[in-house]
Design a protein around this motif. Structure first.
Motif, PDB file in Angstrom:
ATOM      1  N   ALA A   1      56.136  37.419  48.831  1.00 36.07           N
ATOM      2  CA  ALA A   1      54.846  37.523  49.529  1.00 36.07           C
ATOM      3  C   ALA A   1      53.977  38.614  48.920  1.00 36.07           C
ATOM      4  CB  ALA A   1      55.080  37.794  51.012  1.00 36.07           C
ATOM      5  N   GLY A   2      54.599  39.655  48.362  1.00 37.75           N
ATOM      6  CA  GLY A   2      53.826  40.736  47.755  1.00 37.75           C
ATOM      7  C   GLY A   2      53.078  40.325  46.503  1.00 37.75           C
ATOM      8  N   LEU A   3      53.500  39.233  45.873  1.00 39.05           N
ATOM      9  CA  LEU A   3      52.825  38.765  44.664  1.00 39.05           C
ATOM     10  C   LEU A   3      51.698  37.772  44.959  1.00 39.05           C
ATOM     11  CD1 LEU A   3      55.833  38.171  42.207  1.00 39.05           C
ATOM     12  CD2 LEU A   3      54.445  40.221  42.529  1.00 39.05           C
ATOM     13  N   ARG A   4      51.616  37.317  46.188  1.00 39.53           N
ATOM     14  CA  ARG A   4      50.613  36.292  46.508  1.00 39.53           C
ATOM     15  C   ARG A   4      49.173  36.781  46.279  1.00 39.53           C
ATOM     16  NH1 ARG A   4      51.027  31.338  48.468  1.00 39.53           N
ATOM     17  NH2 ARG A   4      53.275  31.665  48.673  1.00 39.53           N
ATOM     18  N   PRO A   5      48.809  38.023  46.662  1.00 40.01           N
ATOM     19  CA  PRO A   5      47.430  38.470  46.363  1.00 40.01           C
ATOM     20  C   PRO A   5      47.100  38.429  44.871  1.00 40.01           C
ATOM     21  CG  PRO A   5      48.451  39.923  47.973  1.00 40.01           C
ATOM     22  CD  PRO A   5      49.539  39.027  47.466  1.00 40.01           C
ATOM     23  N   LEU A   6      48.072  38.739  44.014  1.00 40.41           N
ATOM     24  CA  LEU A   6      47.825  38.684  42.566  1.00 40.41           C
ATOM     25  C   LEU A   6      47.615  37.250  42.111  1.00 40.41           C
ATOM     26  CD1 LEU A   6      50.492  41.276  41.344  1.00 40.41           C
ATOM     27  CD2 LEU A   6      48.032  41.622  41.606  1.00 40.41           C
ATOM     28  N   ALA A   7      48.386  36.325  42.673  1.00 46.02           N
ATOM     29  CA  ALA A   7      48.205  34.910  42.328  1.00 46.02           C
ATOM     30  C   ALA A   7      46.833  34.417  42.793  1.00 46.02           C
ATOM     31  CB  ALA A   7      49.319  34.075  42.967  1.00 46.02           C
ATOM     32  N   GLU A   8      46.395  34.878  43.956  1.00 50.49           N
ATOM     33  CA  GLU A   8      45.075  34.481  44.455  1.00 50.49           C
ATOM     34  C   GLU A   8      43.958  35.068  43.600  1.00 50.49           C
ATOM     35  OE1 GLU A   8      45.392  35.832  48.441  1.00 50.49           O
ATOM     36  OE2 GLU A   8      46.454  34.027  49.158  1.00 50.49           O
ATOM     37  N   ASP A   9      44.195  36.239  43.022  1.00 48.97           N
ATOM     38  CA  ASP A   9      43.206  36.822  42.101  1.00 48.97           C
ATOM     39  C   ASP A   9      43.012  35.926  40.883  1.00 48.97           C
ATOM     40  OD1 ASP A   9      42.802  39.003  43.729  1.00 48.97           O
ATOM     41  OD2 ASP A   9      44.127  40.336  42.606  1.00 48.97           O
ATOM     42  N   THR A  10      44.104  35.381  40.357  1.00 54.85           N
ATOM     43  CA  THR A  10      43.973  34.484  39.201  1.00 54.85           C
ATOM     44  C   THR A  10      43.190  33.230  39.586  1.00 54.85           C
ATOM     45  OG1 THR A  10      46.064  33.282  39.612  1.00 54.85           O
ATOM     46  CG2 THR A  10      46.195  35.294  38.310  1.00 54.85           C
ATOM     47  N   LEU A  11      43.416  32.750  40.797  1.00 56.41           N
ATOM     48  CA  LEU A  11      42.703  31.553  41.250  1.00 56.41           C
ATOM     49  C   LEU A  11      41.209  31.826  41.387  1.00 56.41           C
ATOM     50  CD1 LEU A  11      43.611  28.669  42.037  1.00 56.41           C
ATOM     51  CD2 LEU A  11      43.545  29.407  44.423  1.00 56.41           C
ATOM     52  N   GLN A  12      40.855  33.007  41.891  1.00 58.36           N
ATOM     53  CA  GLN A  12      39.442  33.358  42.039  1.00 58.36           C
ATOM     54  C   GLN A  12      38.768  33.497  40.674  1.00 58.36           C
ATOM     55  OE1 GLN A  12      38.793  36.857  44.390  1.00 58.36           O
ATOM     56  NE2 GLN A  12      36.567  36.825  44.154  1.00 58.36           N
ATOM     57  N   ALA A  13      39.456  34.150  39.724  1.00 55.73           N
ATOM     58  CA  ALA A  13      38.884  34.298  38.385  1.00 55.73           C
ATOM     59  C   ALA A  13      38.708  32.939  37.711  1.00 55.73           C
ATOM     60  CB  ALA A  13      39.775  35.195  37.533  1.00 55.73           C
ATOM     61  N   ALA A  14      39.683  32.047  37.922  1.00 60.59           N
ATOM     62  CA  ALA A  14      39.589  30.707  37.335  1.00 60.59           C
ATOM     63  C   ALA A  14      38.431  29.924  37.943  1.00 60.59           C
ATOM     64  CB  ALA A  14      40.905  29.963  37.546  1.00 60.59           C
ATOM     65  N   ALA A  15      38.227  30.064  39.257  1.00 57.53           N
ATOM     66  CA  ALA A  15      37.143  29.349  39.923  1.00 57.53           C
ATOM     67  C   ALA A  15      35.782  29.793  39.401  1.00 57.53           C
ATOM     68  CB  ALA A  15      37.225  29.563  41.432  1.00 57.53           C
ATOM     69  N   CYS A  16      35.690  31.058  38.990  1.00 58.35           N
ATOM     70  CA  CYS A  16      34.430  31.580  38.432  1.00 58.35           C
ATOM     71  C   CYS A  16      34.269  31.228  36.952  1.00 58.35           C
ATOM     72  CB  CYS A  16      34.374  33.088  38.606  1.00 58.35           C
ATOM     73  SG  CYS A  16      34.332  33.645  40.322  1.00 58.35           S
ATOM     74  N   GLY A  17      35.311  30.710  36.339  1.00 62.44           N
ATOM     75  CA  GLY A  17      35.253  30.393  34.915  1.00 62.44           C
ATOM     76  C   GLY A  17      35.200  31.629  34.034  1.00 62.44           C
TER      77      GLY A  17
ATOM     78  N   ARG B   1      36.890  33.883  31.738  1.00 64.01           N
ATOM     79  CA  ARG B   1      38.114  33.888  30.933  1.00 64.01           C
ATOM     80  C   ARG B   1      38.707  35.283  30.796  1.00 64.01           C
ATOM     81  NH1 ARG B   1      36.241  31.379  25.449  1.00 64.01           N
ATOM     82  NH2 ARG B   1      34.465  32.728  25.952  1.00 64.01           N
ATOM     83  N   THR B   2      37.838  36.281  30.660  1.00 58.72           N
ATOM     84  CA  THR B   2      38.331  37.650  30.526  1.00 58.72           C
ATOM     85  C   THR B   2      39.023  38.102  31.800  1.00 58.72           C
ATOM     86  OG1 THR B   2      36.569  38.190  28.961  1.00 58.72           O
ATOM     87  CG2 THR B   2      37.699  40.030  30.017  1.00 58.72           C
ATOM     88  N   ALA B   3      38.381  37.862  32.940  1.00 60.04           N
ATOM     89  CA  ALA B   3      38.987  38.243  34.215  1.00 60.04           C
ATOM     90  C   ALA B   3      40.265  37.459  34.454  1.00 60.04           C
ATOM     91  CB  ALA B   3      38.003  38.015  35.356  1.00 60.04           C
ATOM     92  N   TYR B   4      40.262  36.188  34.050  1.00 62.22           N
ATOM     93  CA  TYR B   4      41.475  35.392  34.250  1.00 62.22           C
ATOM     94  C   TYR B   4      42.636  35.945  33.414  1.00 62.22           C
ATOM     95  CZ  TYR B   4      44.865  31.705  34.537  1.00 62.22           C
ATOM     96  OH  TYR B   4      46.035  31.024  34.753  1.00 62.22           O
ATOM     97  N   ALA B   5      42.357  36.299  32.172  1.00 62.30           N
ATOM     98  CA  ALA B   5      43.406  36.849  31.310  1.00 62.30           C
ATOM     99  C   ALA B   5      43.978  38.130  31.913  1.00 62.30           C
ATOM    100  CB  ALA B   5      42.854  37.125  29.906  1.00 62.30           C
ATOM    101  N   GLU B   6      43.108  38.967  32.470  1.00 59.48           N
ATOM    102  CA  GLU B   6      43.566  40.230  33.061  1.00 59.48           C
ATOM    103  C   GLU B   6      44.411  39.987  34.311  1.00 59.48           C
ATOM    104  OE1 GLU B   6      39.983  42.359  33.721  1.00 59.48           O
ATOM    105  OE2 GLU B   6      39.689  42.902  31.603  1.00 59.48           O
ATOM    106  N   THR B   7      43.938  39.099  35.196  1.00 58.03           N
ATOM    107  CA  THR B   7      44.676  38.838  36.429  1.00 58.03           C
ATOM    108  C   THR B   7      45.970  38.080  36.145  1.00 58.03           C
ATOM    109  OG1 THR B   7      43.329  36.837  36.790  1.00 58.03           O
ATOM    110  CG2 THR B   7      42.607  38.860  37.866  1.00 58.03           C
ATOM    111  N   ASP B   8      45.960  37.224  35.147  1.00 58.54           N
ATOM    112  CA  ASP B   8      47.172  36.489  34.777  1.00 58.54           C
ATOM    113  C   ASP B   8      48.243  37.455  34.266  1.00 58.54           C
ATOM    114  OD1 ASP B   8      48.677  34.054  34.327  1.00 58.54           O
ATOM    115  OD2 ASP B   8      48.316  34.347  32.191  1.00 58.54           O
ATOM    116  N   ARG B   9      47.828  38.418  33.423  1.00 59.79           N
ATOM    117  CA  ARG B   9      48.786  39.416  32.934  1.00 59.79           C
ATOM    118  C   ARG B   9      49.326  40.253  34.094  1.00 59.79           C
ATOM    119  NH1 ARG B   9      45.217  40.011  28.620  1.00 59.79           N
ATOM    120  NH2 ARG B   9      44.278  41.852  29.584  1.00 59.79           N
TER     121      ARG B   9
END
Length: 258
Positions: free
Chosen positions: A160-176, A178-186
């Protein structure tokens, strides 16, 4: 003939920094200052009080800021593959001296993002589909066994502690973005691997992932927002499978993620 008698030798009187006897600055009875004065008067060696630590200018903070700015420029395509950039020109662009730029560029050389061109500067590296395939294979070799081991050993409530990080990747992806997505994915993958307690694994895996992100941009067209969304959705699906201890689903999702 009367023998001369030697005058009795007297111990030197300890003096304070101002030149007065030690007793004048001994301090209150029993104090540390008094004990130090008495020790000095007996001629014993004493250690001086530790000096206050010297404040060192944090040049690395400037280098790190430039490093992140250069990484962003590489991901955004502002620094084009095959082009050569000099440290003084980049320094002028960022409003800093060339030294932190050179230091940041050397780190990018070690990451395979740029190459040194003697007497000219640094060339942005070009990456082929083979480079991306090899890096993806290395990521799978590092992360798949680690996540499968975590799936069998970690308490389910840890996911459950990792779910906010996973949601961050989803938000960055929804905005398109790529830089933010790469950072949140890492950040998501790093937090997951940190649960292994193996610092070397975390460092190596993050370095490979950073190279893979850059290679993906160089070796293939820019990913569409829908592609990023599908990849980000894998993070949430993986956490669901880990929470449910669905080990076949965990393995399928991790292997298909690279």
């Amino acid at each position: 003939m009367e023998q001369s008698r030697a005058e009795p030798r007297t111990a030197p009187t300890a003096v304070s920094p101002s030149g007065s006897p030690a007793a004048d600055f001994a301090g209150p009875p029993g104090s540390r200052t008094e004990r130090r004065a008495e020790t000095t008067a007996r001629g014993e060696h004493t250690h001086s009080e530790p000096a206050a630590p010297r404040v060192v200018p944090q040049r690395h903070s400037v280098r790190d800021q430039i490093l992140e700015a250069l990484r962003t420029a590489l991901l955004d395509g502002e620094l084009a593959p095959g082009e050569v950039y000099s440290a003084p020109a980049l320094a002028e662009r960022f409003g800093v001296s060339p030294t932190p730029v050179r230091e940041a560029m050397q780190l990018l050389v070690s990451e395979g993002a740029v190459e040194t061109v003697p007497n000219r500067g640094f060339r942005v590296a070009c990456h082929s589909p083979r480079d991306l395939a090899e890096l993806s294979e290395i990521r799978a070799l590092l992360e798949v066994p680690a996540v499968l081991a975590l799936a069998r050993t970690q308490p389910t409530e840890h996911w459950a502690g990792l779910r906010p990080l996973a949601e961050d990747t989803l938000q960055a992806a929804a905005c398109g973005d790529r830089t933010a997505y790469a950072e949140t994915d890492r950040a998501f993958h790093r937090a997951m691997l940190e649960l292994t307690g193996n610092r070397q694994l975390v460092a190596v895996a993050e370095d490979v992932q950073r190279r893979a992100h850059l290679s993906a941009l160089r070796a293939s067209p820019a990913p569409r927002a829908t592609d990023l969304l599908a990849e980000a959705a894998d993070h949430l699906a993986l956490l669901d499978a880990l929470t449910d201890q669905d080990f076949p689903a965990v393995e399928r999702l991790v292997r298909g993620h690279f």
